[in-house]
Write an enzyme that holds these catalytic residues in place. Structure first.
Site, PDB file in Angstrom:
ATOM      1  N   GLU A 171       0.802  -1.225   0.000  1.00 12.30           N
ATOM      2  CA  GLU A 171       0.000   0.000   0.000  1.00 12.30           C
ATOM      3  C   GLU A 171       0.839   1.280   0.000  1.00 12.30           C
ATOM      4  O   GLU A 171       0.835   2.049   0.968  1.00 12.30           O
ATOM      5  CB  GLU A 171      -0.948   0.016   1.204  1.00 12.30           C
ATOM      6  CG  GLU A 171      -1.893  -1.175   1.234  1.00 12.30           C
ATOM      7  CD  GLU A 171      -2.989  -1.036   2.293  1.00 12.30           C
ATOM      8  OE1 GLU A 171      -3.029  -0.028   3.008  1.00 12.30           O
ATOM      9  OE2 GLU A 171      -3.828  -1.953   2.399  1.00 12.30           O
ATOM     10  N   GLU A 355      -5.038  -8.774   1.320  1.00 12.99           N
ATOM     11  CA  GLU A 355      -5.664  -8.409   2.602  1.00 12.99           C
ATOM     12  C   GLU A 355      -7.142  -8.194   2.386  1.00 12.99           C
ATOM     13  O   GLU A 355      -7.562  -7.513   1.442  1.00 12.99           O
ATOM     14  CB  GLU A 355      -5.094  -7.093   3.163  1.00 12.99           C
ATOM     15  CG  GLU A 355      -3.728  -7.196   3.769  1.00 12.99           C
ATOM     16  CD  GLU A 355      -3.243  -5.848   4.308  1.00 12.99           C
ATOM     17  OE1 GLU A 355      -4.063  -5.009   4.740  1.00 12.99           O
ATOM     18  OE2 GLU A 355      -2.018  -5.651   4.287  1.00 12.99           O
TER      19      GLU A 355
HETATM   20  C1  FCB Z   1      -4.105  -2.027   5.623  1.00 14.04           C
HETATM   21  C2  FCB Z   1      -2.698  -2.314   6.092  1.00 14.04           C
HETATM   22  C3  FCB Z   1      -2.620  -3.316   7.204  1.00 14.04           C
HETATM   23  C4  FCB Z   1      -3.735  -3.144   8.203  1.00 14.04           C
HETATM   24  C5  FCB Z   1      -5.072  -3.096   7.499  1.00 14.04           C
HETATM   25  C6  FCB Z   1      -6.249  -2.969   8.431  1.00 14.04           C
HETATM   26  O1  FCB Z   1      -4.160  -0.757   5.102  1.00 14.04           O
HETATM   27  O2  FCB Z   1      -1.922  -2.780   5.030  1.00 14.04           O
HETATM   28  O3  FCB Z   1      -1.358  -3.218   7.788  1.00 14.04           O
HETATM   29  O4  FCB Z   1      -3.505  -2.026   8.962  1.00 14.04           O
HETATM   30  O5  FCB Z   1      -5.081  -2.026   6.599  1.00 14.04           O
END
Ligand code: FCB
Length: 452
Positions: A171, A355
């Site tokens: 990110e 994620e």
């Molecule tokens: C993302 C991050 C991760 C975590 C999630 C909830 O943006 O990559 O580290 O904080 O959100």
């Protein structure tokens, strides 16, 4: 390859990767152990009023100390893959020399995973820049891109033959924009041009890292992890839609266009013509190195409206929406919408959801955590994965964020994203109902596929 459904349960094909994800700074603790140096998040958290509750990542889940037990827990879940990040400040010292003790820690992880048939997915940068590098300009300084390439050279040479999957950056929008325009992530700047410079240097570091990994590991699977979601105006007004377009361009296109099309988005170049002076002639060629996969982190969609501040826009949640403890709308179909948009725009060879997950205010009651809302959240998003197959999106895997509750950046320990509950006083881990559900799903996946 096809996902199938069986009495409403999800059956995943053998080739589909189901895993869990973590990041070093959020779980390891052991801030100064075995020669680890500070990161920008250690320094940022030490400042007043940066993190809720005054929390710091100094101890986190003490994963550094409790590694054996945590690895046993991962093995017990039966995951296909484990995504974790390597802490640059743990493996390189202030002189830029390798810290063998730090490296040994990750070696223990990799070897234990491999011995148990679990594929390691390494993230090379999940926001924890060494503070000593920040002191000489951090990502604002172009030289940091070479330091990153050196660090990646060490890691990829070391794990050659054992690790195939490398995500360069997690990110980069958060590092660049939350850290340098919004001022709510380390290092805490509030200037748009700085965010653009940092964003460009992160991309350049990514491109240089790709070259290094390719050189060192011929069968590497290399990707980058971008975050975002469907983005639209909060109202139908032209103003809101224009702001939504700007927000999407800064969040997604700023990174995806240079990577996949070797150019910065024309909208941003038009709006901020003097923000791109740092782009040198050869940079876009380096940045647009061929990738094996695109990592996507998806949590929610964004409704955008005007804001009278330096950012110029803000995201809102539609009234009545079901939200998580983060205040983020639960919108599973956004996963499909977002991936389809990325797929159409950039045709990545493969997409991994690296994620997806949700924070809720979980409680341990009589030794159990009944996080039904999280189970439903994950289930609904896995249904979207199946949908995407049918739309022809090359989706190859899904990783739950997160293995266990952890240090949620500016929110500290307040937000619990884990499928495993962590009691920060005792460091007791308790599998939540969602962890049991995923374990059962993985068991079924293995059973069905081995019966074929
Ligand atoms: C993302 C991050 C991760 C975590 C999630 C909830 O943006 O990559 O580290 O904080 O959100």
């Amino acid at each position: 390859m096809k996902l199938q459904f069986n009495n409403n349960a999800i059956v995943l094909s053998d080739e589909f990767t189901l895993g869990v994800a973590t990041a070093a700074q959020q779980i390891e603790g052991g801030r100064s152990l075995d020669g680890r140096i500070d990161s920008i998040w250690d320094a940022y958290a030490a400042r007043k009023d940066t993190i809720e509750n005054g929390d710091t990542p100094t101890n986190a889940c003490e994963h550094y100390r409790l590694l054996d037990q945590d690895i046993a827990m991962i093995i017990d879940l039966g995951v296909d893959a484990y995504r974790f990040s390597i802490a640059w400040p743990r493996v390189m010292d202030e002189q830029g020399e390798v810290n063998p003790l730090g490296l040994a820690f990750y070696e223990r992880i990799v070897d234990a995973l491999l011995a148990n048939g679990i594929t390691p997915y390494i993230t090379l940068y999940h926001w924890d820049l060494p503070e000593c590098i920040q002191k000489s300009g951090g990502w604002e300084n172009r030289d940091t891109t070479d330091l990153f390439a050196q660090y990646v050279d060490v890691i990829s040479q070391h794990f050659k033959g054992r690790v195939q999957h490398f995500s360069t950056l997690n990110e980069p929008w958060c590092s660049a924009f939350l850290g340098n325009l919004y001022g709510i992530h380390a290092p805490g700047n509030t200037d748009r041009k700085t965010a653009y410079i940092v964003g460009h240097h992160l991309l350049l570091a990514h491109g240089k890292a790709c070259r290094v990994i390719r050189k060192n590991i011929s069968n590497a699977q290399i990707g980058i992890v971008l975050n975002g979601g469907p983005t639209q105006g909060f109202t139908d007004s032209i103003e809101d839609n224009l702001k939504a377009e700007l927000a999407y361009h800064e969040m997604v296109s700023f990174f995806a266009e240079p990577i996949y099309k070797a150019q910065y988005p024309s909208l941003l170049r038009k709006l901020f013509p003097d923000f791109f002076d740092m782009v040198l002639a050869e940079d876009l060629d380096i940045i647009s190195a061929e990738l094996d996969y695109l990592g996507v982190n998806y949590y929610t969609r964004n409704f955008v409206t005007d804001a009278q501040d330096d950012i110029g826009y803000q995201t809102k949640v539609s009234p009545g929406a079901v939200v998580t403890a983060m205040g983020w709308e639960v919108y599973p179909q956004g996963l499909t919408e977002f991936c389809m948009q990325l797929n159409e725009s950039y045709q990545p060879k493969a997409i991994y959801i690296l994620e997806n997950g949700a924070a809720f205010d979980d409680q341990v009651v009589a030794g159990e955590v009944n996080d039904d809302a999280r189970c439903e959240y994950i289930y609904q998003h896995l249904l979207e994965v199946e949908k995407m197959f049918n739309f022809g999106v090359p989706i190859k895997g899904y990783f739950v964020w997160s293995l266990m509750d952890n240090f949620e950046w500016a929110f500290g320990y307040n937000k619990r994203f884990g499928i495993v509950h962590v009691d920060y006083q005792t460091q007791q881990r308790t599998l939540k109902r969602s962890a049991h559900a995923i374990k059962a799903l993985l068991k079924q996946k293995k059973r069905i596929n081995s019966a074929k």
